[in-house]
Design an enzyme around this catalytic site. Structure first.
Site, PDB file in Angstrom:
ATOM      1  N   GLY A  13       0.777  -1.234  -0.230  1.00  0.00           N
ATOM      2  CA  GLY A  13       0.644  -0.088  -0.203  1.00  0.00           C
ATOM      3  C   GLY A  13       1.013   0.817   0.546  1.00  0.00           C
ATOM      4  O   GLY A  13       1.675   1.440   0.655  1.00  0.00           O
ATOM      5  N   ARG A  23      13.592  10.096  -2.964  1.00  0.00           N
ATOM      6  CA  ARG A  23      14.474  11.404  -2.922  1.00  0.00           C
ATOM      7  C   ARG A  23      15.217  11.515  -1.932  1.00  0.00           C
ATOM      8  O   ARG A  23      16.576  11.453  -2.733  1.00  0.00           O
ATOM      9  CB  ARG A  23      13.693  12.871  -2.879  1.00  0.00           C
ATOM     10  CG  ARG A  23      14.488  14.035  -2.563  1.00  0.00           C
ATOM     11  CD  ARG A  23      12.896  15.110  -2.757  1.00  0.00           C
ATOM     12  NE  ARG A  23      14.006  16.158  -2.550  1.00  0.00           N
ATOM     13  CZ  ARG A  23      14.310  16.883  -1.067  1.00  0.00           C
ATOM     14  NH1 ARG A  23      13.936  15.950   0.075  1.00  0.00           N
ATOM     15  NH2 ARG A  23      14.720  18.310  -1.507  1.00  0.00           N
ATOM     16  N   ARG A  74       1.180  -5.128  -5.486  1.00  0.00           N
ATOM     17  CA  ARG A  74       1.493  -6.238  -4.235  1.00  0.00           C
ATOM     18  C   ARG A  74       1.159  -7.597  -5.197  1.00  0.00           C
ATOM     19  O   ARG A  74       0.702  -7.522  -6.136  1.00  0.00           O
ATOM     20  CB  ARG A  74       0.282  -7.190  -3.861  1.00  0.00           C
ATOM     21  CG  ARG A  74      -0.659  -5.573  -2.946  1.00  0.00           C
ATOM     22  CD  ARG A  74      -1.428  -5.873  -1.393  1.00  0.00           C
ATOM     23  NE  ARG A  74      -2.209  -4.552  -1.264  1.00  0.00           N
ATOM     24  CZ  ARG A  74      -1.635  -3.884   0.143  1.00  0.00           C
ATOM     25  NH1 ARG A  74      -0.604  -4.107   0.205  1.00  0.00           N
ATOM     26  NH2 ARG A  74      -2.239  -2.486   0.454  1.00  0.00           N
ATOM     27  N   ASP A 105       4.302  -4.826   6.311  1.00  0.00           N
ATOM     28  CA  ASP A 105       4.057  -5.918   6.426  1.00  0.00           C
ATOM     29  C   ASP A 105       4.884  -6.659   5.757  1.00  0.00           C
ATOM     30  O   ASP A 105       5.783  -7.707   5.566  1.00  0.00           O
ATOM     31  CB  ASP A 105       3.767  -5.833   7.229  1.00  0.00           C
ATOM     32  CG  ASP A 105       3.534  -7.447   8.010  1.00  0.00           C
ATOM     33  OD1 ASP A 105       3.680  -7.378   8.916  1.00  0.00           O
ATOM     34  OD2 ASP A 105       3.105  -8.639   6.976  1.00  0.00           O
ATOM     35  N   GLY A 106       4.103  -6.353   4.651  1.00  0.00           N
ATOM     36  CA  GLY A 106       4.320  -7.510   3.385  1.00  0.00           C
ATOM     37  C   GLY A 106       5.260  -7.553   2.617  1.00  0.00           C
ATOM     38  O   GLY A 106       5.673  -8.572   2.217  1.00  0.00           O
ATOM     39  N   SER A 107       5.756  -6.120   2.568  1.00  0.00           N
ATOM     40  CA  SER A 107       7.249  -5.422   1.350  1.00  0.00           C
ATOM     41  C   SER A 107       8.402  -6.230   2.087  1.00  0.00           C
ATOM     42  O   SER A 107       9.944  -6.829   1.748  1.00  0.00           O
ATOM     43  CB  SER A 107       6.832  -4.083   1.238  1.00  0.00           C
ATOM     44  OG  SER A 107       5.609  -3.775   1.005  1.00  0.00           O
ATOM     45  N   THR A 128       3.898   2.805   5.982  1.00  0.00           N
ATOM     46  CA  THR A 128       2.865   2.561   5.796  1.00  0.00           C
ATOM     47  C   THR A 128       2.271   2.831   6.463  1.00  0.00           C
ATOM     48  O   THR A 128       2.840   4.021   7.761  1.00  0.00           O
ATOM     49  CB  THR A 128       2.800   0.539   6.264  1.00  0.00           C
ATOM     50  OG1 THR A 128       1.442   0.495   7.009  1.00  0.00           O
ATOM     51  CG2 THR A 128       3.609   0.514   7.375  1.00  0.00           C
ATOM     52  N   ILE A 129       1.280   3.405   6.155  1.00  0.00           N
ATOM     53  CA  ILE A 129      -0.095   4.035   7.340  1.00  0.00           C
ATOM     54  C   ILE A 129      -0.506   3.798   8.066  1.00  0.00           C
ATOM     55  O   ILE A 129      -0.394   4.188   9.202  1.00  0.00           O
ATOM     56  CB  ILE A 129      -1.186   4.974   6.082  1.00  0.00           C
ATOM     57  CG1 ILE A 129      -1.904   3.519   6.311  1.00  0.00           C
ATOM     58  CG2 ILE A 129      -0.394   5.591   4.785  1.00  0.00           C
ATOM     59  CD1 ILE A 129      -3.812   4.203   5.723  1.00  0.00           C
ATOM     60  N   ASP A 130       0.073   2.591   8.416  1.00  0.00           N
ATOM     61  CA  ASP A 130      -0.785   1.550   9.255  1.00  0.00           C
ATOM     62  C   ASP A 130       0.384   1.671  11.075  1.00  0.00           C
ATOM     63  O   ASP A 130      -0.220   1.472  11.726  1.00  0.00           O
ATOM     64  CB  ASP A 130      -0.956  -0.425   9.226  1.00  0.00           C
ATOM     65  CG  ASP A 130      -1.607  -0.240   7.888  1.00  0.00           C
ATOM     66  OD1 ASP A 130      -2.396   0.613   7.556  1.00  0.00           O
ATOM     67  OD2 ASP A 130      -1.082  -1.466   6.805  1.00  0.00           O
ATOM     68  N   ASP A 132       2.363  -1.140  11.747  1.00  0.00           N
ATOM     69  CA  ASP A 132       2.471  -1.653  12.487  1.00  0.00           C
ATOM     70  C   ASP A 132       3.822  -2.794  12.008  1.00  0.00           C
ATOM     71  O   ASP A 132       4.043  -3.927  12.208  1.00  0.00           O
ATOM     72  CB  ASP A 132       0.492  -2.532  12.041  1.00  0.00           C
ATOM     73  CG  ASP A 132       1.298  -2.832  10.214  1.00  0.00           C
ATOM     74  OD1 ASP A 132       1.916  -2.363   9.544  1.00  0.00           O
ATOM     75  OD2 ASP A 132       0.733  -3.518   9.857  1.00  0.00           O
ATOM     76  N   MET A 172      -8.535   2.518   8.559  1.00  0.00           N
ATOM     77  CA  MET A 172      -7.899   1.919   7.719  1.00  0.00           C
ATOM     78  C   MET A 172      -6.858   1.405   9.295  1.00  0.00           C
ATOM     79  O   MET A 172      -6.733   1.892  10.325  1.00  0.00           O
ATOM     80  CB  MET A 172      -6.706   1.810   6.772  1.00  0.00           C
ATOM     81  CG  MET A 172      -7.781   2.038   5.580  1.00  0.00           C
ATOM     82  SD  MET A 172      -6.535   1.886   3.942  1.00  0.00           S
ATOM     83  CE  MET A 172      -7.828   1.849   2.582  1.00  0.00           C
ATOM     84  N   ARG A 174      -5.214  -1.815   9.273  1.00  0.00           N
ATOM     85  CA  ARG A 174      -5.055  -3.446   9.213  1.00  0.00           C
ATOM     86  C   ARG A 174      -5.677  -4.146  10.174  1.00  0.00           C
ATOM     87  O   ARG A 174      -6.602  -4.662  10.706  1.00  0.00           O
ATOM     88  CB  ARG A 174      -3.494  -4.112   8.003  1.00  0.00           C
ATOM     89  CG  ARG A 174      -3.683  -4.727   7.264  1.00  0.00           C
ATOM     90  CD  ARG A 174      -2.332  -5.559   6.278  1.00  0.00           C
ATOM     91  NE  ARG A 174      -1.531  -5.016   7.247  1.00  0.00           N
ATOM     92  CZ  ARG A 174      -0.358  -6.062   7.629  1.00  0.00           C
ATOM     93  NH1 ARG A 174      -0.712  -7.112   7.113  1.00  0.00           N
ATOM     94  NH2 ARG A 174       0.927  -5.985   8.669  1.00  0.00           N
ATOM     95  N   LYS A 216     -23.859  14.322  27.041  1.00  0.00           N
ATOM     96  CA  LYS A 216     -23.860  14.128  25.291  1.00  0.00           C
ATOM     97  C   LYS A 216     -25.020  13.946  24.833  1.00  0.00           C
ATOM     98  O   LYS A 216     -25.514  12.890  24.901  1.00  0.00           O
ATOM     99  CB  LYS A 216     -22.581  14.358  25.016  1.00  0.00           C
ATOM    100  CG  LYS A 216     -20.997  14.639  25.333  1.00  0.00           C
ATOM    101  CD  LYS A 216     -19.567  14.170  25.095  1.00  0.00           C
ATOM    102  CE  LYS A 216     -18.576  14.695  25.425  1.00  0.00           C
ATOM    103  NZ  LYS A 216     -16.890  14.011  24.952  1.00  0.00           N
ATOM    104  N   ARG A 258      -4.869   6.955   1.942  1.00  0.00           N
ATOM    105  CA  ARG A 258      -3.570   6.777   2.042  1.00  0.00           C
ATOM    106  C   ARG A 258      -3.006   8.419   1.257  1.00  0.00           C
ATOM    107  O   ARG A 258      -1.744   8.392   0.842  1.00  0.00           O
ATOM    108  CB  ARG A 258      -3.501   5.406   0.976  1.00  0.00           C
ATOM    109  CG  ARG A 258      -3.853   4.307   1.787  1.00  0.00           C
ATOM    110  CD  ARG A 258      -2.576   3.699   1.297  1.00  0.00           C
ATOM    111  NE  ARG A 258      -2.997   2.840   0.538  1.00  0.00           N
ATOM    112  CZ  ARG A 258      -3.848   1.673  -0.542  1.00  0.00           C
ATOM    113  NH1 ARG A 258      -3.717   0.608   1.294  1.00  0.00           N
ATOM    114  NH2 ARG A 258      -3.576   1.463  -1.239  1.00  0.00           N
TER     115      ARG A 258
HETATM  116  O1  F6P Z   1      -1.436  -1.646   5.004  1.00  0.00           O
HETATM  117  C1  F6P Z   1      -1.122  -0.441   4.393  1.00  0.00           C
HETATM  118  C2  F6P Z   1      -3.295   0.118   3.854  1.00  0.00           C
HETATM  119  O2  F6P Z   1      -3.995   0.785   3.645  1.00  0.00           O
HETATM  120  C3  F6P Z   1      -4.265  -0.733   4.980  1.00  0.00           C
HETATM  121  O3  F6P Z   1      -4.647   0.131   5.560  1.00  0.00           O
HETATM  122  C4  F6P Z   1      -5.297  -1.884   4.447  1.00  0.00           C
HETATM  123  O4  F6P Z   1      -6.224  -3.000   5.253  1.00  0.00           O
HETATM  124  C5  F6P Z   1      -4.927  -1.970   2.818  1.00  0.00           C
HETATM  125  O5  F6P Z   1      -3.719  -1.297   2.904  1.00  0.00           O
HETATM  126  C6  F6P Z   1      -5.962  -2.362   1.657  1.00  0.00           C
HETATM  127  O6  F6P Z   1      -5.140  -2.503   0.827  1.00  0.00           O
HETATM  128  P1  F6P Z   1      -5.948  -2.131  -0.711  1.00  0.00           P
HETATM  129  O7  F6P Z   1      -5.246  -0.744  -0.676  1.00  0.00           O
HETATM  130  O8  F6P Z   1      -5.248  -3.087  -1.563  1.00  0.00           O
HETATM  131  O9  F6P Z   1      -7.149  -2.425  -0.504  1.00  0.00           O
END
Ligand code: F6P
Length: 325
Positions: A13, A23, A74, A105-107, A128-130, A132, A172, A174, A216, A258
């Site tokens: 992602g 850069r 991917r 993670d995957g990369s 990664t934005i996650d 994690d 998001m 993951r 509230k 993203r």
């Molecule tokens: O790992 C980044 C991420 O944006 C996760 O937060 C999300 O679950 C996933 O990628 C979504 O993947 P795709 O863009 O392949 O749908």
């Protein structure tokens, strides 16, 4: 063997700040006398041989751009031994001696396997934005995504309070709750529902039973996208059945999280990490990820970064509760 030519790729992602990292890697490498190659579409570009010569001007005017100029993918082929062999052959044919891999993670899992199988010097950058990955307090793109979520929630609050509604906002992450928890704190949300504590308590029942409506008339709940939380849709369905007195709505922020121009925090992080990746290769480091701990850059064995040992600070959940009374 001395490194002469460094290849860079972005994979998985995309995340805001990846361009700033590309850069920084390119220019630090050129500054130190290396040649640079940009590998297109992540590992796919290695498997298909889509590799470009990179000069200093290849990375001009990109620090402010979201996404990745190298594109990303991917890549299924790279998960097979045949695909990785093909990738290695193409890498050698292009004269690339070392790789900088920017991704999540995957990369980095792919990088770790490739580095071991073919004895290739690889340095990873956490993109990664996650947020994690282990061994680093933050990943490139995380701060920008937090800001994007915060701005969206600020807008949702206007309508939530006007209609006196309960809003479930799915973000998001993951399988991690960093985005949900820390955007909840930043946007003054009433609760965050995250996968990390799924087995311990029924977070929705707890939220309702503590009576968010006591003081509230509206509430915003940040929900991490993981199946463990039930997602925003699942929670809204439950509210409809179990607590019909509440008027619940769902917003799924999706891929908007993203995109966008990276924040100063992400640009600085990516620039520092990108430069450090080249320095790491010069020092003979291999199979490490650049992390940041208490403001200092550190080398983290990629295996450790992938170990899922990074835990969420549970005090944050208490803080959300305390600050929303
Ligand atoms: O790992 C980044 C991420 O944006 C996760 O937060 C999300 O679950 C996933 O990628 C979504 O993947 P795709 O863009 O392949 O749908």
């Amino acid at each position: 063997m001395a490194i002469k030519r460094i290849g860079i790729l972005t994979s998985g992602g995309d995340a805001p700040g990846m361009n700033a990292a590309i850069r920084a890697v390119t220019r630090t490498a050129i500054y130190n006398g290396f040649e640079v190659r940009g590998i297109m579409r992540g590992y796919r570009g290695l498997v298909t041989g889509e590799i470009k010569e990179f000069t200093s001007s290849s990375v001009s005017n990109i620090i402010q751009q979201g996404g990745t100029i190298l594109k990303t993918a991917r890549c299924q082929e790279f998960t097979t031994p045949e695909g990785r062999k093909q990738a290695y052959e193409n890498m050698k044919a292009a004269g690339i001696d070392a790789l900088v891999v920017i991704g999540g993670d995957g990369s980095l899992t792919g990088a770790e396997t490739f580095a071991r199988e073919f004895d290739v010097p690889i340095v990873g950058l956490p993109g990664t934005i996650d947020n994690d990955l282990g061994g680093t307090d933050s990943t490139i793109g995380y701060d920008t995504a937090l800001n994007t979520i915060m701005e969206a929630v600020d807008k949702l609050r206007d309508t939530a309070s006007s209609h006196e509604r309960l809003f479930f906002v799915e973000v998001m992450g993951r399988n991690a709750g960093f985005l949900a928890l820390n955007s909840a704190i930043a946007s003054g949300a009433e609760a965050a529902i995250i996968p990390e504590i799924e087995t311990e308590v029924d977070q929705l029942a707890e939220l309702i039973s503590t009576g968010f409506r006591k003081s509230k008339n509206s509430a915003i709940v940040l929900v991490a996208e993981s199946p463990k939380t039930g997602g925003a849709m699942g929670l809204a369905e439950r509210v409809k059945k179990e607590f019909p007195e509440y008027d619940a709505r769902v917003t799924i922020l999706g891929h908007i999280q993203r995109g966008g121009s990276p924040t100063a925090v992400d640009r600085n992080l990516a620039s520092r990490m990108g430069a450090a990746a080249v320095e790491a290769l010069m020092e003979g480091q291999r199979n490490v990820m650049i992390g940041i701990k208490n403001g200092e850059l550190v080398y983290v064995p990629i295996r450790k970064a992938l170990s899922h040992e990074k835990t969420i600070n549970r005090k944050g959940l208490d803080l959300v509760k305390i600050l929303s009374i």
